[in-house]
Design a protein around this motif. Structure first.
Motif, PDB file in Angstrom:
ATOM      1  N   VAL A  42       0.844  -1.197   0.000  1.00 14.98           N
ATOM      2  CA  VAL A  42       0.000   0.000   0.000  1.00 14.98           C
ATOM      3  C   VAL A  42       0.876   1.244   0.000  1.00 14.98           C
ATOM      4  O   VAL A  42       0.632   2.194  -0.750  1.00 14.98           O
ATOM      5  CB  VAL A  42      -0.962  -0.007   1.211  1.00 14.98           C
ATOM      6  N   GLY A  45       2.423   1.933  -3.295  1.00 12.30           N
ATOM      7  CA  GLY A  45       1.467   2.301  -4.332  1.00 12.30           C
ATOM      8  C   GLY A  45       1.048   1.160  -5.231  1.00 12.30           C
ATOM      9  O   GLY A  45       0.356   1.378  -6.221  1.00 12.30           O
ATOM     10  N   ASP A  46       1.456  -0.056  -4.930  1.00 12.07           N
ATOM     11  CA  ASP A  46       1.077  -1.207  -5.747  1.00 12.07           C
ATOM     12  C   ASP A  46      -0.373  -1.626  -5.521  1.00 12.07           C
ATOM     13  O   ASP A  46      -0.987  -2.227  -6.393  1.00 12.07           O
ATOM     14  CB  ASP A  46       1.993  -2.389  -5.466  1.00 12.07           C
ATOM     15  N   ASP A  48      -4.156  -0.143  -4.297  1.00 12.64           N
ATOM     16  CA  ASP A  48      -4.955   1.053  -4.038  1.00 12.64           C
ATOM     17  C   ASP A  48      -6.146   0.662  -3.157  1.00 12.64           C
ATOM     18  O   ASP A  48      -7.018  -0.083  -3.579  1.00 12.64           O
ATOM     19  CB  ASP A  48      -5.449   1.650  -5.346  1.00 12.64           C
ATOM     20  N   SER A  50      -8.097   3.040  -1.637  1.00  8.86           N
ATOM     21  CA  SER A  50      -8.973   4.195  -1.471  1.00  8.86           C
ATOM     22  C   SER A  50     -10.457   3.873  -1.652  1.00  8.86           C
ATOM     23  O   SER A  50     -11.282   4.451  -0.945  1.00  8.86           O
ATOM     24  CB  SER A  50      -8.541   5.333  -2.393  1.00  8.86           C
TER      25      SER A  50
END
Length: 60
Positions: A42, A45-46, A48, A50
């Motif tokens: 996380v 950035g691998d 997501d 959100s």
């Protein structure tokens, strides 16, 4: 750290947990290793997350 090195480190940690504890303690170590892996993904950035943590913003 590449996948081979990561798998080696995880295997060593789980091996130590089994050697100095029992199977239940090894499962706890494996659970925390998996949680740490997901957190690292996380942060890098691998993954997501959100859509799961943003909540519902549907106002009427």
């Amino acid at each position: 750290m590449n996948r081979t090195a990561l798998a080696t480190v995880v295997g060593l940690v789980l091996g130590w947990a089994v050697a100095f504890g029992d199977f239940g303690k090894m499962l706890i170590v494996a659970l925390f290793a998996a949680i740490g892996y997901v957190i690292a993904k996380v942060i890098s950035g691998d993954i997501d997350i959100s859509p799961y943590v943003s909540g519902r913003r549907d106002h009427r």
